[in-house]
Design a protein around this motif. Sequence first.
Motif, short mmCIF file in Angstrom:
data_model
loop_
_atom_site.label_atom_id
_atom_site.label_comp_id
_atom_site.label_asym_id
_atom_site.label_seq_id
_atom_site.Cartn_x
_atom_site.Cartn_y
_atom_site.Cartn_z
N SER A 51 45.03 -0.60 17.92
CA SER A 51 45.87 -1.77 18.18
C SER A 51 45.37 -2.96 17.35
O SER A 51 44.17 -3.12 17.12
N ASP A 52 46.31 -3.80 16.92
CA ASP A 52 45.96 -5.01 16.16
C ASP A 52 45.87 -6.23 17.07
O ASP A 52 45.72 -7.35 16.58
N PHE A 53 45.95 -6.04 18.39
CA PHE A 53 46.01 -7.16 19.32
C PHE A 53 44.77 -7.29 20.19
O PHE A 53 44.77 -8.05 21.15
N ASP A 54 43.71 -6.58 19.85
CA ASP A 54 42.49 -6.68 20.65
C ASP A 54 41.93 -8.10 20.63
O ASP A 54 41.34 -8.56 21.61
N PHE A 55 42.14 -8.81 19.53
CA PHE A 55 41.56 -10.16 19.39
C PHE A 55 42.15 -11.15 20.38
O PHE A 55 41.53 -12.16 20.71
N ILE A 56 43.37 -10.91 20.89
CA ILE A 56 44.01 -11.82 21.82
C ILE A 56 44.13 -11.24 23.22
O ILE A 56 44.04 -11.95 24.22
#
Length: 325
Positions: free
Chosen positions: A188-193
Amino acid sequence: MTKKSTSCVLQNVLLVLTCIGSISCNWEGWWTYEGISGPYYWGLMNPDWTTCAKGKLQSPIDIDPINLNYDGSLDSIRVEKKSVTGQFMNTGQSLVYRVDEGEGQDIGIAGGPLTYQYRFKEMYFHWANTGNPGSEHTVNKQSFPAEIQIYGFNSELYPNMSIARENPNGLVAFAILVQITESLYRKSDFDFISVHLDKLLHRGDIVKVPTFSLHQVLPRTEDYITYEGSSTFPGCWETVTWIGNQIHIFNKPIFITTKQLAHFQRLKHENNLRPLQPVNKRNIRTNVGIQAQKDSNPECTDGLNEIEYEPNIPVLPLNSRPYTP
């Protein structure tokens, strides 16, 4: 009309009347995506927002792959690989990331269709409730589960975002369309948020982020489309050069899991999508050759890649977008 909707309408009426009757008013606080303070009325209620109703270069738009025009002069877009500090905020209208002020708090953006140097400043997240489309821009009249919009201002001509957005060549914006993945092999590219969403459930909630890089969300492709448009929120300033990576055509999107999207849907605000705006014969350019143009110009086909529109993940039809004035 339910008691809840009646209450919301009356509240919006009082807010509008208060703003109209006052010498100064913070209009940023009351606009919404529904009712009399929603998109269909943005250009009527605030004299500084008339472009929302009368503008000819408004965003978002539908991107028709057949009508893209190849432009061989478009070179690579350059985004600095550095990190900044900032904060996420639930504004009640959207989830927004803003870069902190201060020395060294700049990520440069240049190249591509841009004549000047730009500086990353804000990032907006768009999504909808379960089962509804969540992207503002669409492709071939198909919507996507979510969209990230990254805004930067022209740091060569203007001192800040507020001044730049009201002047020519003021802003650049990336439109990044998001797909859902459940694959164990696709990160996933949304781990940062996603790790912060439990602290951003309500309007006014803020989470400080000690380090963030744009390369955490930018798709890994140099192919893009570009067009001249506006911000998708009031005052709809027509000073934006939009850049959309060809993720939707080459099947190179950024990904979010169903669980992460469900976390976004827990945030307390309405659907934050502005209705699609007329293209009005705008020139939508790309740095990738299109097959239809190759066929009509066989002498200019050398070195051009081929665009194919074949989504490998289901997307939602345009007519399912939940919009009523």
